[in-house]
Design a protein around this motif. Structure first.
Motif, short mmCIF file in Angstrom:
data_model
loop_
_atom_site.label_atom_id
_atom_site.label_comp_id
_atom_site.label_asym_id
_atom_site.label_seq_id
_atom_site.Cartn_x
_atom_site.Cartn_y
_atom_site.Cartn_z
N GLU A 87 0.79 -1.23 0.00
CA GLU A 87 0.00 0.00 0.00
C GLU A 87 0.83 1.29 0.00
O GLU A 87 1.85 1.38 0.69
CB GLU A 87 -0.89 0.04 1.25
CG GLU A 87 -1.92 -1.05 1.31
CD GLU A 87 -2.75 -0.97 2.57
OE1 GLU A 87 -2.60 0.01 3.33
OE2 GLU A 87 -3.54 -1.90 2.82
N HIS A 102 -0.75 5.23 0.26
CA HIS A 102 -1.98 6.02 0.26
C HIS A 102 -1.81 7.30 1.09
O HIS A 102 -0.87 7.40 1.89
CB HIS A 102 -3.17 5.20 0.76
CG HIS A 102 -2.96 4.49 2.05
ND1 HIS A 102 -2.55 5.11 3.21
CD2 HIS A 102 -3.08 3.18 2.38
CE1 HIS A 102 -2.46 4.24 4.18
NE2 HIS A 102 -2.76 3.06 3.71
N HIS A 104 -1.32 6.33 9.51
CA HIS A 104 -1.65 5.19 10.39
C HIS A 104 -0.90 5.30 11.72
O HIS A 104 0.28 5.71 11.74
CB HIS A 104 -1.21 3.88 9.78
CG HIS A 104 -2.04 3.39 8.64
ND1 HIS A 104 -3.41 3.47 8.59
CD2 HIS A 104 -1.69 2.77 7.49
CE1 HIS A 104 -3.86 2.95 7.47
NE2 HIS A 104 -2.84 2.51 6.78
N GLN A 122 3.83 0.37 2.50
CA GLN A 122 3.62 -0.43 3.72
C GLN A 122 3.10 -1.82 3.34
O GLN A 122 2.31 -1.97 2.40
CB GLN A 122 2.61 0.29 4.61
CG GLN A 122 1.29 0.53 3.92
CD GLN A 122 0.42 1.57 4.59
OE1 GLN A 122 -0.58 1.23 5.20
NE2 GLN A 122 0.81 2.83 4.49
MN LIG Z 1 -2.76 1.33 4.94
#
Ligand SMILES: [Mn+2]
Ligand SMILES: NC(=O)N[C@H](N)C(=O)O
Length: 317
Positions: A254, A256, A260, A294
């Protein structure tokens, strides 16, 4: 356990002539090494010791009782698995720095993620001692609490009371007076952020527990996903609980715009962040900045479960 030595010593019955030949001709120090811990002293995760037998421990026990590091590294001055880079950070338990939480009583807090790292939220561990009480977040700040150890009592301004035990959580909208109290030691993971309001949308107090949340579809992925908050537009973040069986991994590598904050509640595996690959275990926390590549793969013999803060429902502009 040392398979090489065991294999050598187990594959010959003591009564076979070859066994005696080996015994007579092999230098004694080799026999000693092969048959005692001297040869392969690293304990194997496949030993069925109580520590790794998750059924014998309370849920999320490892988070507050982490295996700090292999015994031969534990007292190595300066050794840590923690890392802080421009687009990610791994904060492992031996790096936690606790101090009294302002406005809370009898509670120590370890801030793991704050806007100083580049985030728009804070993530902290709150170690509530006996007879402890929460303070309120700053005005216009929403709060999410998740019980990792022990139990607490949530009381809000309209007087309704909830007992939150391990695996239970609560979302408190901005400016909602409430108290969280513990009469015995309890550990929470807490997320707070300035609420990004949308016209005609309001959030409300949520109280729940992970095990009562339904599994959601994860097209193209094999992990199991639960979301602890409603997905409606009023909520500007969600908390994902993601479960991987050993050997399972994220399909998408990922990248984006969302940020997080991660706490590994159970298990162990490898987290890829940017160009770095980190062995992680329950109790580890991770900051992921927007756009950091990630990926995760679960290893070992018990499932991985992580709790993940993710901003949602707001235009990134
Ligand atoms: Mn993510
Ligand atoms: N690192 C992650 O697990 N990310 C989630 N799958 C997510 O962004 O939804």
């Amino acid at each position: 356990m040392c398979t090489l030595g065991n294999l050598k010593m187990q594959s010959f019955s003591p009564f076979s002539s070859l066994y005696f030949f080996l015994l007579l001709t092999t230098p004694s120090f080799v026999i000693t090494a092969l048959t005692q811990d001297g040869f392969c002293s690293a304990p194997s995760i496949f030993d069925s010791d109580a520590d790794s037998d998750s059924s014998s421990q309370p849920l999320y026990w490892k988070v507050t009782n982490p295996t700090l590091s292999p015994s031969h590294l534990q007292d190595l001055p300066g050794f840590t698995r923690s890392v802080y880079k421009q687009d990610h950070a791994l904060i492992t338990p031996e790096s936690h720095v606790f101090s009294p939480l302002p406005d809370w009583s009898n509670t120590l807090g370890a801030y793991l993620i704050t806007p100083a790292i580049g985030s728009h939220f804070v993530m902290y561990l709150a170690k509530m001692q006996e007879n402890s009480k929460s303070g309120l977040p700053p005005s216009d700040v929403e709060r999410f609490i998740f019980v990792v150890q022990g139990s607490v009592i949530l009381t809000n301004v309209s007087g309704n009371v909830h007992k939150l035990t391990v695996d239970s959580y609560a979302y408190l909208p901005l400016n909602l007076d409430h108290t969280v109290e513990a009469d015995a030691a309890a550990t929470l993971v807490v997320f707070e952020r300035r609420y990004y309001g949308l016209e005609n949308h309001v959030t409300e107090q949520i109280v729940g527990s992970t095990d009562k949340q339904p599994l959601l579809e994860t097209p193209g992925e094999i992990f199991e996903l639960r979301k602890l908050l409603p997905t409606s537009l009023a909520y500007d973040f969600n908390i994902h609980i993601m479960d991987f069986q050993p050997g399972e991994f994220l399909n998408v590598k990922e990248v984006h715009y969302n940020q997080h904050g991660l706490l590994l509640l159970e298990g162990q595996g490898i987290y890829r962040l940017g160009d770095s690959w980190y062995p992680i275990q329950a109790g580890d926390a991770i900051w992921m900045a927007p756009f950091v590549p990630q990926w995760y793969a679960a290893l070992g013999k018990t499932r991985s479960r992580y709790l993940l803060y993710k901003d949602v429902n707001r235009n990134p502009l």
